[in-house]
Design an enzyme around this catalytic site. Structure first.
Site, PDB file in Angstrom:
ATOM      1  N   ASP A  34       8.985  75.014   9.489  1.00  0.00           N
ATOM      2  CA  ASP A  34       8.971  74.067  10.605  1.00  0.00           C
ATOM      3  C   ASP A  34       8.342  74.766  11.802  1.00  0.00           C
ATOM      4  O   ASP A  34       8.874  75.768  12.288  1.00  0.00           O
ATOM      5  CB  ASP A  34      10.417  73.649  10.899  1.00  0.00           C
ATOM      6  CG  ASP A  34      10.559  72.705  12.067  1.00  0.00           C
ATOM      7  OD1 ASP A  34       9.556  72.431  12.759  1.00  0.00           O
ATOM      8  OD2 ASP A  34      11.692  72.260  12.306  1.00  0.00           O
ATOM      9  N   VAL A  35       7.226  74.238  12.303  1.00  0.00           N
ATOM     10  CA  VAL A  35       6.535  74.896  13.413  1.00  0.00           C
ATOM     11  C   VAL A  35       7.353  74.917  14.697  1.00  0.00           C
ATOM     12  O   VAL A  35       7.041  75.666  15.618  1.00  0.00           O
ATOM     13  CB  VAL A  35       5.144  74.283  13.678  1.00  0.00           C
ATOM     14  CG1 VAL A  35       4.185  74.594  12.544  1.00  0.00           C
ATOM     15  CG2 VAL A  35       5.227  72.796  13.955  1.00  0.00           C
ATOM     16  N   TYR A 126       5.128  59.057  22.006  1.00  0.00           N
ATOM     17  CA  TYR A 126       3.925  59.770  21.582  1.00  0.00           C
ATOM     18  C   TYR A 126       3.000  60.016  22.769  1.00  0.00           C
ATOM     19  O   TYR A 126       2.513  61.127  22.983  1.00  0.00           O
ATOM     20  CB  TYR A 126       3.207  58.962  20.500  1.00  0.00           C
ATOM     21  CG  TYR A 126       1.936  59.602  19.997  1.00  0.00           C
ATOM     22  CD1 TYR A 126       1.989  60.681  19.127  1.00  0.00           C
ATOM     23  CD2 TYR A 126       0.687  59.117  20.384  1.00  0.00           C
ATOM     24  CE1 TYR A 126       0.824  61.270  18.662  1.00  0.00           C
ATOM     25  CE2 TYR A 126      -0.480  59.699  19.922  1.00  0.00           C
ATOM     26  CZ  TYR A 126      -0.405  60.772  19.058  1.00  0.00           C
ATOM     27  OH  TYR A 126      -1.555  61.362  18.597  1.00  0.00           O
ATOM     28  N   LYS A 130       1.776  63.664  24.342  1.00  0.00           N
ATOM     29  CA  LYS A 130       0.370  64.058  24.444  1.00  0.00           C
ATOM     30  C   LYS A 130      -0.027  64.310  25.894  1.00  0.00           C
ATOM     31  O   LYS A 130      -0.857  65.172  26.172  1.00  0.00           O
ATOM     32  CB  LYS A 130      -0.534  63.031  23.767  1.00  0.00           C
ATOM     33  CG  LYS A 130      -0.320  62.965  22.256  1.00  0.00           C
ATOM     34  CD  LYS A 130      -0.427  64.348  21.621  1.00  0.00           C
ATOM     35  CE  LYS A 130      -0.175  64.335  20.137  1.00  0.00           C
ATOM     36  NZ  LYS A 130      -0.381  65.659  19.518  1.00  0.00           N
TER      37      LYS A 130
END
Length: 146
Positions: A34-35, A126, A130
Protein backbone atom coordinates in the site's frame (compact mmCIF):
# COMPACT_ATOMS: atom_id res chain seq x y z
CA UNK A 1 -1.97 4.31 -16.22
CA UNK A 2 0.92 3.06 -14.10
CA UNK A 3 1.52 0.02 -16.32
CA UNK A 4 1.55 2.17 -19.45
CA UNK A 5 4.02 4.58 -17.84
CA UNK A 6 6.27 1.71 -16.76
CA UNK A 7 6.16 0.25 -20.28
CA UNK A 8 7.11 3.62 -21.79
CA UNK A 9 10.12 3.98 -19.50
CA UNK A 10 11.16 0.37 -20.18
CA UNK A 11 10.94 1.03 -23.95
CA UNK A 12 13.35 3.96 -23.47
CA UNK A 13 15.89 1.69 -21.77
CA UNK A 14 15.28 2.62 -18.14
CA UNK A 15 15.08 0.14 -15.29
CA UNK A 16 11.72 0.38 -13.59
CA UNK A 17 10.74 -0.33 -10.00
CA UNK A 18 6.96 -0.55 -9.77
CA UNK A 19 4.71 -0.61 -6.73
CA UNK A 20 1.11 -1.75 -6.48
CA UNK A 21 -1.16 -3.51 -4.03
CA UNK A 22 -0.76 -6.65 -6.16
CA UNK A 23 2.11 -8.23 -8.07
CA UNK A 24 2.86 -6.40 -11.31
CA UNK A 25 4.67 -7.57 -14.40
CA UNK A 26 6.71 -5.78 -17.01
CA UNK A 27 9.03 -4.07 -14.51
CA UNK A 28 12.55 -4.88 -13.38
CA UNK A 29 11.71 -4.68 -9.69
CA UNK A 30 8.32 -4.96 -8.04
CA UNK A 31 7.22 -4.15 -4.51
CA UNK A 32 3.75 -5.22 -3.43
CA UNK A 33 2.19 -2.95 -0.86
CA UNK A 34 0.00 0.00 0.00
CA UNK A 35 1.67 3.23 -1.13
CA UNK A 36 0.05 5.03 1.81
CA UNK A 37 1.93 2.73 4.20
CA UNK A 38 5.33 3.84 5.43
CA UNK A 39 6.43 0.18 5.49
CA UNK A 40 5.95 -0.15 1.74
CA UNK A 41 8.34 2.73 1.15
CA UNK A 42 10.85 1.11 3.50
CA UNK A 43 10.63 -2.02 1.32
CA UNK A 44 11.16 0.13 -1.77
CA UNK A 45 14.27 1.79 -0.35
CA UNK A 46 15.58 -1.65 0.66
CA UNK A 47 15.25 -2.83 -2.97
CA UNK A 48 17.04 0.33 -4.11
CA UNK A 49 19.86 -0.20 -1.61
CA UNK A 50 20.19 -3.97 -2.19
CA UNK A 51 20.45 -3.49 -5.95
CA UNK A 52 22.46 -0.27 -5.84
CA UNK A 53 19.89 1.46 -8.06
CA UNK A 54 20.16 5.05 -9.20
CA UNK A 55 16.84 6.84 -8.76
CA UNK A 56 16.30 9.29 -11.61
CA UNK A 57 12.58 9.84 -11.21
CA UNK A 58 9.66 9.28 -8.89
CA UNK A 59 6.31 9.11 -10.66
CA UNK A 60 3.33 9.20 -8.32
CA UNK A 61 0.33 7.79 -10.19
CA UNK A 62 -1.61 5.81 -7.58
CA UNK A 63 -5.08 7.15 -7.06
CA UNK A 64 -8.62 6.46 -5.93
CA UNK A 65 -11.89 7.91 -7.05
CA UNK A 66 -15.41 7.65 -5.67
CA UNK A 67 -18.67 9.03 -6.97
CA UNK A 68 -20.79 10.66 -4.28
CA UNK A 69 -22.83 13.79 -4.26
CA UNK A 70 -21.79 15.96 -1.34
CA UNK A 71 -25.08 15.23 0.42
CA UNK A 72 -24.13 11.53 0.39
CA UNK A 73 -20.45 12.01 1.28
CA UNK A 74 -18.88 9.36 3.48
CA UNK A 75 -16.09 10.45 5.80
CA UNK A 76 -14.29 7.10 5.40
CA UNK A 77 -14.18 7.48 1.61
CA UNK A 78 -12.91 11.06 1.81
CA UNK A 79 -10.18 10.08 4.28
CA UNK A 80 -9.17 7.06 2.18
CA UNK A 81 -9.02 9.14 -0.98
CA UNK A 82 -6.84 11.79 0.66
CA UNK A 83 -4.63 9.08 2.11
CA UNK A 84 -4.04 7.40 -1.27
CA UNK A 85 -4.12 10.45 -3.55
CA UNK A 86 -2.15 12.91 -1.40
CA UNK A 87 -0.59 11.48 1.76
CA UNK A 88 0.96 8.54 -0.10
CA UNK A 89 2.78 11.03 -2.33
CA UNK A 90 4.16 12.82 0.71
CA UNK A 91 5.41 9.56 2.22
CA UNK A 92 6.99 8.42 -1.04
CA UNK A 93 8.67 11.73 -1.68
CA UNK A 94 9.96 11.83 1.89
CA UNK A 95 11.61 8.43 1.47
CA UNK A 96 13.01 8.96 -2.03
CA UNK A 97 14.30 12.55 -1.89
CA UNK A 98 17.68 11.41 -0.48
CA UNK A 99 18.11 9.12 -3.53
CA UNK A 100 16.80 11.69 -6.01
CA UNK A 101 19.27 14.29 -4.75
CA UNK A 102 22.14 12.01 -5.77
CA UNK A 103 21.11 12.03 -9.45
CA UNK A 104 21.62 15.24 -11.43
CA UNK A 105 18.35 16.35 -13.02
CA UNK A 106 16.23 13.87 -11.08
CA UNK A 107 12.50 14.53 -11.22
CA UNK A 108 9.30 14.01 -9.28
CA UNK A 109 6.06 13.73 -11.27
CA UNK A 110 2.81 13.92 -9.31
CA UNK A 111 -0.21 12.87 -11.35
CA UNK A 112 -3.10 15.29 -10.99
CA UNK A 113 -6.20 15.92 -13.07
CA UNK A 114 -7.83 18.73 -14.99
CA UNK A 115 -10.70 18.17 -12.55
CA UNK A 116 -8.66 20.09 -9.98
CA UNK A 117 -9.11 23.19 -12.13
CA UNK A 118 -12.61 22.76 -13.50
CA UNK A 119 -14.43 20.60 -10.95
CA UNK A 120 -16.69 17.65 -11.66
CA UNK A 121 -20.15 17.10 -10.23
CA UNK A 122 -20.32 14.10 -7.93
CA UNK A 123 -16.56 13.90 -7.54
CA UNK A 124 -15.89 16.61 -4.95
CA UNK A 125 -13.52 14.39 -2.95
CA UNK A 126 -11.48 13.50 -6.03
CA UNK A 127 -11.38 17.12 -7.18
CA UNK A 128 -10.26 18.22 -3.71
CA UNK A 129 -7.43 15.66 -3.61
CA UNK A 130 -6.17 16.67 -7.04
CA UNK A 131 -6.24 20.32 -5.99
CA UNK A 132 -4.14 19.29 -3.01
CA UNK A 133 -1.73 17.48 -5.35
CA UNK A 134 -1.35 20.64 -7.44
CA UNK A 135 -0.62 22.74 -4.34
CA UNK A 136 1.76 20.13 -2.92
CA UNK A 137 3.66 20.01 -6.20
CA UNK A 138 4.06 23.80 -6.32
CA UNK A 139 5.28 23.92 -2.71
CA UNK A 140 7.76 21.08 -3.25
CA UNK A 141 9.08 22.70 -6.42
CA UNK A 142 10.22 25.57 -4.21
CA UNK A 143 11.31 23.44 -1.26
CA UNK A 144 13.31 20.88 -3.25
CA UNK A 145 14.74 23.10 -5.98
CA UNK A 146 18.50 22.77 -6.36
Amino acid sequence: MGSATAALFKSKGYQVLGTDNQQISGVDYSVVGDVADEGTWQKITAVIDENNLEVLSLINIAGRNYFDLITEAKKSEWLNMFEVNVVAMVIGIKHLVPYLRKAPGATIVNMSSISAQIGTSGYAAYVATKGAVDSLTKALALELAP
